[in-house]
Write a protein that holds these residues in place. Structure first.
Motif, PDB file in Angstrom:
ATOM      1  N   VAL A  15      27.812  76.535  38.934  1.00  0.00           N
ATOM      2  CA  VAL A  15      27.766  76.824  40.376  1.00  0.00           C
ATOM      3  C   VAL A  15      26.748  77.941  40.638  1.00  0.00           C
ATOM      4  CG1 VAL A  15      29.127  77.375  42.440  1.00  0.00           C
ATOM      5  CG2 VAL A  15      30.211  76.201  40.544  1.00  0.00           C
ATOM      6  N   ALA A  16      26.716  78.933  39.750  1.00  0.00           N
ATOM      7  CA  ALA A  16      25.766  80.036  39.933  1.00  0.00           C
ATOM      8  C   ALA A  16      24.331  79.501  39.905  1.00  0.00           C
ATOM      9  CB  ALA A  16      25.964  81.094  38.860  1.00  0.00           C
ATOM     10  N   LYS A  17      24.073  78.567  39.010  1.00  0.00           N
ATOM     11  CA  LYS A  17      22.726  77.991  38.909  1.00  0.00           C
ATOM     12  C   LYS A  17      22.395  77.217  40.182  1.00  0.00           C
ATOM     13  CE  LYS A  17      19.784  75.608  35.692  1.00  0.00           C
ATOM     14  NZ  LYS A  17      19.722  74.503  34.770  1.00  0.00           N
ATOM     15  N   ALA A  18      23.349  76.415  40.636  1.00  0.00           N
ATOM     16  CA  ALA A  18      23.114  75.593  41.836  1.00  0.00           C
ATOM     17  C   ALA A  18      22.859  76.480  43.066  1.00  0.00           C
ATOM     18  CB  ALA A  18      24.316  74.681  42.072  1.00  0.00           C
ATOM     19  N   ARG A  19      23.476  77.625  43.108  1.00  0.00           N
ATOM     20  CA  ARG A  19      23.308  78.532  44.266  1.00  0.00           C
ATOM     21  C   ARG A  19      22.183  79.541  44.070  1.00  0.00           C
ATOM     22  NH1 ARG A  19      26.785  76.688  47.914  1.00  0.00           N
ATOM     23  NH2 ARG A  19      29.017  76.707  47.465  1.00  0.00           N
ATOM     24  N   ASN A  20      21.509  79.483  42.938  1.00  0.00           N
ATOM     25  CA  ASN A  20      20.515  80.506  42.560  1.00  0.00           C
ATOM     26  C   ASN A  20      21.143  81.908  42.700  1.00  0.00           C
ATOM     27  OD1 ASN A  20      18.145  81.640  41.639  1.00  0.00           O
ATOM     28  ND2 ASN A  20      17.188  81.714  43.668  1.00  0.00           N
ATOM     29  N   ALA A  21      22.273  82.053  42.020  1.00  0.00           N
ATOM     30  CA  ALA A  21      23.031  83.314  42.090  1.00  0.00           C
ATOM     31  C   ALA A  21      22.896  84.087  40.781  1.00  0.00           C
ATOM     32  CB  ALA A  21      24.499  83.022  42.361  1.00  0.00           C
ATOM     33  N   ILE A  22      22.917  85.409  40.904  1.00  0.00           N
ATOM     34  CA  ILE A  22      22.965  86.272  39.723  1.00  0.00           C
ATOM     35  C   ILE A  22      24.310  87.000  39.750  1.00  0.00           C
ATOM     36  CG2 ILE A  22      21.802  88.228  40.881  1.00  0.00           C
ATOM     37  CD1 ILE A  22      20.483  88.860  38.194  1.00  0.00           C
ATOM     38  N   ILE A  23      24.915  87.148  38.577  1.00  0.00           N
ATOM     39  CA  ILE A  23      26.206  87.847  38.491  1.00  0.00           C
ATOM     40  C   ILE A  23      25.962  89.204  37.829  1.00  0.00           C
ATOM     41  CG2 ILE A  23      28.584  87.762  37.590  1.00  0.00           C
ATOM     42  CD1 ILE A  23      28.278  84.667  37.566  1.00  0.00           C
ATOM     43  N   LEU A  24      26.212  90.265  38.583  1.00  0.00           N
ATOM     44  CA  LEU A  24      26.045  91.628  38.065  1.00  0.00           C
ATOM     45  C   LEU A  24      27.427  92.242  37.843  1.00  0.00           C
ATOM     46  CD1 LEU A  24      23.245  92.992  40.472  1.00  0.00           C
ATOM     47  CD2 LEU A  24      22.986  91.777  38.296  1.00  0.00           C
ATOM     48  N   ALA A  25      27.597  92.956  36.747  1.00  0.00           N
ATOM     49  CA  ALA A  25      28.907  93.571  36.467  1.00  0.00           C
ATOM     50  C   ALA A  25      28.741  95.022  36.054  1.00  0.00           C
ATOM     51  CB  ALA A  25      29.632  92.801  35.370  1.00  0.00           C
ATOM     52  N   HIS A  26      29.610  95.883  36.586  1.00  0.00           N
ATOM     53  CA  HIS A  26      29.609  97.276  36.150  1.00  0.00           C
ATOM     54  C   HIS A  26      30.232  97.381  34.766  1.00  0.00           C
ATOM     55  CE1 HIS A  26      30.767 101.538  35.933  1.00  0.00           C
ATOM     56  NE2 HIS A  26      29.595 101.688  36.526  1.00  0.00           N
ATOM     57  N   ASN A  27      29.811  98.431  34.042  1.00  0.00           N
ATOM     58  CA  ASN A  27      30.288  98.642  32.666  1.00  0.00           C
ATOM     59  C   ASN A  27      31.801  98.841  32.558  1.00  0.00           C
ATOM     60  OD1 ASN A  27      27.728  98.555  31.412  1.00  0.00           O
ATOM     61  ND2 ASN A  27      27.305 100.689  31.951  1.00  0.00           N
TER      62      ASN A  27
END
Ligand code: 13P
Ligand code: SF4
Length: 305
Positions: A15-27
């Motif tokens: 789904v992230a690829k289809a939406r051109n989404a990036i997932i960022l996470a805090h440490n």
């Protein structure tokens, strides 16, 4: 990873690829979130990544002020926070109204605001800082007197490192505030010779005991480069996961087992999938706030420190 988790991760990636989404996470995020993120980092690294990504959608796995910072930097992107109730107790210790009232009592001076703050507080500020660059940001200002909000511990740390006159806002991170000298003494007694690394959100008496004071990503870099093999970690416990993963030959001990931020633990993989599938949980800062807030955030980023 079990089969259900593997299916969930693969669905999130699709789904992230289809939406051109990036997932960022805090440490500090839970291990499962760090594992599925495209990038993990401290507040400064995540702000920089948000400012430069080509993605159309940013899924911010952290707390509300982090998603707001991404929205300030990227008004044309969709910023999603998988759990809208993931706030920051320190950020809630200051409001724009209270800051304006405080400024009215002081002679004109710059306001340095920790990124752990709401967008409308940033909008009243001269420049932002993070735990990674507070000393450099304070030193970059020509003035010798300023107000630093909302973290009193960070303000006292910056004053001690720069010699500048820093007015303090009485905010703090309840998670780091838990840590007491007795906890550090006990950890040191249990692990003699271990390097004690503390986050600048800790109390001054804790920072005085520390061998190293740095941001979460600074801790990751220090541990990777150090010759020493044992470390006592004075920050939120989520950081133990990437420290242990990146350094299997080294030992990491929490300075206290109470250093847990409940808000940083709210997001689960199912929340990431839901918000990506339904495009819900958008955080969007209104232009009237975003434009002045951007000045403060951009000034910090432009300093390249
Ligand atoms: P850093 O990762 O920037 O050190 O921030 C710590 C923190 O408390 C974030 O909420
Ligand atoms: Fe806020 Fe402290 Fe939690 Fe960071 S660890 S999000 S500063 S309450």
């Amino acid at each position: 990873m079990n089969d259900d988790q593997a299916r969930m991760y693969s669905r999130i990636k699709d789904v992230a690829k289809a939406r051109n989404a990036i997932i960022l996470a805090h440490n500090y995020q839970p291990a499962e979130i760090q594992d599925l993120a495209d990038m993990c980092g401290d507040s400064l690294e995540l702000s920089r990544k948000a400012a430069h990504t080509d993605a159309d959608v940013i899924v911010f796995c952290g707390v509300h002020f982090m998603a707001e910072t991404a929205s300030i930097l990227c008004p044309h992107k969709t910023v999603l926070l998988p759990r809208m109730d993931a706030g920051c107790l320190m950020a809630d210790m200051i409001t724009a109204e209270a800051l304006a009232a405080k400024l009215a009592t002081l002679p004109p001076m710059p306001v340095v605001t920790y990124v752990n703050s709401t967008a409308d507080v940033k909008a009243l500020s001269t420049v932002c800082c993070t735990s990674a660059n507070v000393v450099q940001v304070v030193n970059s200002l020509p003035e010798n007197e300023m107000l630093l909000t909302p973290d009193r511990n960070l303000a006292m740390y910056a004053a001690s490192r720069t010699g500048k006159k820093i007015h303090i806002w009485e905010g703090y991170c309840p998670t780091h505030e838990w840590l007491r000298p007795e906890d550090v003494d006990q950890a040191r007694a249990e692990h003699p010779g271990a390097v004690f690394i503390a986050h600048p959100e800790c109390r001054p008496e804790i920072l005085q005991m520390a061998d190293v004071i740095t941001s979460t990503s600074g801790m990751l870099r220090h541990a990777a480069q150090a010759d020493e093999k044992e470390f006592i970690i004075g920050t939120e416990q989520g950081l133990l996961y990437p420290l242990r993963k990146a350094n299997p030959d080294k030992q990491f001990y929490p300075a206290s087992t109470r250093l847990i931020c409940k808000n940083m633990k709210k997001i689960q993989a199912s929340d990431v999938l839901r918000c990506l599938e339904t495009m819900t949980g958008e955080v969007k800062v209104p232009e009237a706030i975003r434009v002045p807030a951007l000045k403060a955030v951009e000034l910090m980023i432009s300093l390249k420190v």
